[in-house]
Design a protein around this motif. Structure first.
Motif, PDB file in Angstrom:
ATOM      1  N   UNK A 296      33.053  16.374 -42.010  1.00 18.08           N
ATOM      2  CA  UNK A 296      34.396  16.923 -41.819  1.00 18.08           C
ATOM      3  C   UNK A 296      34.362  18.134 -40.899  1.00 18.08           C
ATOM      4  N   UNK A 297      33.389  19.013 -41.102  1.00 16.26           N
ATOM      5  CA  UNK A 297      33.255  20.195 -40.240  1.00 16.26           C
ATOM      6  C   UNK A 297      33.019  19.771 -38.787  1.00 16.26           C
ATOM      7  N   UNK A 298      32.121  18.818 -38.581  1.00 12.41           N
ATOM      8  CA  UNK A 298      31.823  18.345 -37.221  1.00 12.41           C
ATOM      9  C   UNK A 298      33.075  17.766 -36.576  1.00 12.41           C
ATOM     10  N   UNK A 299      33.819  16.963 -37.316  1.00 13.52           N
ATOM     11  CA  UNK A 299      35.040  16.352 -36.763  1.00 13.52           C
ATOM     12  C   UNK A 299      36.086  17.413 -36.419  1.00 13.52           C
ATOM     13  N   UNK A 300      36.197  18.438 -37.253  1.00 10.57           N
ATOM     14  CA  UNK A 300      37.152  19.515 -36.973  1.00 10.57           C
ATOM     15  C   UNK A 300      36.765  20.252 -35.686  1.00 10.57           C
ATOM     16  N   UNK A 301      35.481  20.503 -35.514  1.00 13.19           N
ATOM     17  CA  UNK A 301      35.012  21.196 -34.305  1.00 13.19           C
ATOM     18  C   UNK A 301      35.241  20.314 -33.078  1.00 13.19           C
TER      19      UNK A 301
ATOM     20  N   UNK B 165      34.502  26.784 -34.792  1.00 12.18           N
ATOM     21  CA  UNK B 165      33.446  26.436 -35.750  1.00 12.18           C
ATOM     22  C   UNK B 165      33.522  27.332 -36.995  1.00 12.18           C
ATOM     23  N   UNK B 166      33.736  28.615 -36.814  1.00 12.06           N
ATOM     24  CA  UNK B 166      33.821  29.527 -37.964  1.00 12.06           C
ATOM     25  C   UNK B 166      34.983  29.151 -38.881  1.00 12.06           C
ATOM     26  N   UNK B 167      36.104  28.760 -38.302  1.00  8.79           N
ATOM     27  CA  UNK B 167      37.266  28.347 -39.097  1.00  8.79           C
ATOM     28  C   UNK B 167      36.956  27.073 -39.871  1.00  8.79           C
ATOM     29  N   UNK B 168      36.304  26.115 -39.214  1.00  6.80           N
ATOM     30  CA  UNK B 168      35.938  24.864 -39.886  1.00  6.80           C
ATOM     31  C   UNK B 168      34.997  25.131 -41.055  1.00  6.80           C
ATOM     32  N   UNK B 169      34.025  26.031 -40.870  1.00  4.72           N
ATOM     33  CA  UNK B 169      33.111  26.365 -41.956  1.00  4.72           C
ATOM     34  C   UNK B 169      33.828  27.115 -43.072  1.00  4.72           C
ATOM     35  N   UNK B 170      34.761  27.998 -42.719  1.00  9.74           N
ATOM     36  CA  UNK B 170      35.525  28.714 -43.742  1.00  9.74           C
ATOM     37  C   UNK B 170      36.332  27.740 -44.588  1.00  9.74           C
ATOM     38  N   UNK B 171      36.930  26.747 -43.958  1.00 10.51           N
ATOM     39  CA  UNK B 171      37.693  25.745 -44.693  1.00 10.51           C
ATOM     40  C   UNK B 171      36.776  24.902 -45.575  1.00 10.51           C
ATOM     41  N   UNK B 172      35.585  24.597 -45.086  1.00  8.33           N
ATOM     42  CA  UNK B 172      34.603  23.855 -45.863  1.00  8.33           C
ATOM     43  C   UNK B 172      34.223  24.637 -47.118  1.00  8.33           C
TER      44      UNK B 172
ATOM     45  N   UNK C  12      27.463  27.181 -45.069  1.00  6.64           N
ATOM     46  CA  UNK C  12      28.643  27.550 -44.272  1.00  6.64           C
ATOM     47  C   UNK C  12      28.628  29.012 -43.898  1.00  6.64           C
ATOM     48  N   UNK C  13      28.237  29.863 -44.837  1.00  2.00           N
ATOM     49  CA  UNK C  13      28.133  31.298 -44.542  1.00  2.00           C
ATOM     50  C   UNK C  13      27.123  31.545 -43.431  1.00  2.00           C
ATOM     51  N   UNK C  14      25.947  30.941 -43.568  1.00  5.11           N
ATOM     52  CA  UNK C  14      24.892  31.135 -42.572  1.00  5.11           C
ATOM     53  C   UNK C  14      25.314  30.643 -41.198  1.00  5.11           C
ATOM     54  N   UNK C  15      25.892  29.471 -41.142  1.00  2.98           N
ATOM     55  CA  UNK C  15      26.238  28.867 -39.854  1.00  2.98           C
ATOM     56  C   UNK C  15      27.427  29.548 -39.195  1.00  2.98           C
TER      57      UNK C  15
END
Length: 77
Positions: free
Chosen positions: A31-36, A42-49, A62-65
């Motif tokens: 899901x994160x990859x598709x959002x990006x 990318x930070x927004x996609x990880x925050x949503x994840x 997600x925090x690290x990435x």
């Protein structure tokens, strides 16, 4: 896995595909990859994840990435 020459997106998709039979939560990586790919930051996609999942390891990843500048190694020296 990143040490084998895969990009972060490729590695996340691979984890999502290979670990799906163990836990469907790994689909969060896809899901994160598709959002990006769709143009989201990318930070927004990880925050949503992180907000969608209650699994601590996924939140930690997600925090690290989301805090790292991409194009640099994620491996520890």
């Amino acid at each position: 896995m990143l040490g084998t020459g895969l990009s972060l997106d490729q590695a996340m998709m691979r984890v999502s595909e290979e670990m799906d039979y163990i836990t469907p939560s790994c689909n969060e990586f896809a899901t994160v990859v598709m959002q990006v790919r769709a143009g989201q930051e990318r930070a927004t996609a990880f925050n949503q994840c992180r907000a969608r999942t209650s699994i601590e390891d996924i939140k930690s990843c997600g925090d690290d990435c989301s805090e790292r500048k991409f194009g640099t190694s994620l491996r520890k020296p």
